[in-house]
Motif scaffolding. Structure first.
Motif, mmCIF file in Angstrom:
data_model
loop_
_atom_site.group_PDB
_atom_site.id
_atom_site.type_symbol
_atom_site.label_atom_id
_atom_site.label_comp_id
_atom_site.label_asym_id
_atom_site.label_seq_id
_atom_site.Cartn_x
_atom_site.Cartn_y
_atom_site.Cartn_z
ATOM 1 N N LEU A 42 0.812 -1.216 0.000
ATOM 2 C CA LEU A 42 0.000 0.000 0.000
ATOM 3 C C LEU A 42 0.845 1.265 0.000
ATOM 4 O O LEU A 42 0.304 2.370 -0.131
ATOM 5 N N LEU A 43 2.165 1.110 0.151
ATOM 6 C CA LEU A 43 3.041 2.271 0.265
ATOM 7 C C LEU A 43 3.656 2.655 -1.069
ATOM 8 O O LEU A 43 3.844 1.824 -1.959
ATOM 9 N N SER A 44 3.981 3.938 -1.190
ATOM 10 C CA SER A 44 4.678 4.467 -2.363
ATOM 11 C C SER A 44 5.494 5.670 -1.923
ATOM 12 O O SER A 44 5.273 6.232 -0.840
ATOM 13 N N CYS A 45 6.436 6.075 -2.769
ATOM 14 C CA CYS A 45 7.217 7.272 -2.456
ATOM 15 C C CYS A 45 6.302 8.488 -2.328
ATOM 16 O O CYS A 45 6.495 9.331 -1.451
ATOM 17 N N GLU A 46 5.293 8.558 -3.191
ATOM 18 C CA GLU A 46 4.382 9.703 -3.159
ATOM 19 C C GLU A 46 3.633 9.768 -1.830
ATOM 20 O O GLU A 46 3.469 10.848 -1.240
ATOM 21 N N LEU A 47 3.177 8.626 -1.339
ATOM 22 C CA LEU A 47 2.445 8.606 -0.072
ATOM 23 C C LEU A 47 3.346 9.056 1.072
ATOM 24 O O LEU A 47 2.918 9.833 1.940
#
Length: 209
Positions: free
Chosen positions: A154-159
């Protein structure tokens, strides 16, 4: 291939499931110049607490049973490092938002950049094989590893940037890292961070923190 650049000093938060390479990543930071005494690892603190437990003559328990003690000791160590004017590397899974935000807030209060280094998403079976190679009492149960794997998906750099981290990068554990001092605008008396590139890595000077 570009070598990721990490500002120093900073609050560096490793993010990823168990067996995803965070220990290797922290080793790359130490080789790049981070003082090993500025690395705060929950697993290391769990082992230390268990060793003290055994020295007292009691039977050892599973490593995870020492988590509360480890968390309290980690928080105390991180506060001490910030009060001394240092940053730190936080080595834990950090797959829950509150644990990450706590580091962002601490970095902001100390006037330091908050950096998130995210380990790449990998198949659950790969993580399971790695944890099975650990000593039996240090292995993460499959159900817990599956939950961590899901949270990582569920994680990303943007988040993570939206959570307030100054710089974010997804870094392969085997990749070399380079440290660079944050730039300071002497006229303004404020710290400048590197501008975020397409992968969340520092580039040219950007906005004040």
């Amino acid at each position: 291939m570009d070598v990721p650049v990490v500002p120093h000093p900073a609050v560096v938060v490793l993010v990823g499931p168990s067996s995803s390479g965070k220990t290797t990543l922290r080793g790359a930071l130490v080789r790049a110049g981070v003082d090993p005494g500025h690395v705060v690892s929950l697993d290391d603190l769990r082992r230390s607490a268990r060793a003290a437990h055994v020295r007292s003559g009691r039977e050892p328990r599973a490593l995870q049973d020492y988590s509360l003690t480890a968390v309290r000791r980690a928080e105390a160590a991180q506060r001490a490092l910030l009060e001394a004017g240092h940053g730190y590397v936080a080595d834990a899974t950090h797959l829950r938002r509150p644990s990450r935000i706590a580091h962002v807030v601490a970095a902001d209060r100390a006037g330091l950049p908050a950096v998130a280094l995210l380990t790449p998403a990998e198949p659950l079976d790969v993580l399971a094989r790695r944890t099975e190679a650990r000593p039996e009492d240090e292995q993460v149960p499959r159900y817990a590893l599956a939950a961590q794997h899901h949270r990582r998906s569920l994680l990303s750099c943007e988040l993570l940037r939206a959570e307030g981290f100054s710089l974010v990068a997804e870094v392969h554990p085997g990749a070399p890292l380079r440290l660079a001092p944050a730039l300071v605008d002497l006229r303004e008396g404020v710290r400048l961070l590197g501008a975020r590139g397409p992968e969340g890595l520092p580039g040219t000077p950007g906005r004040p923190s």
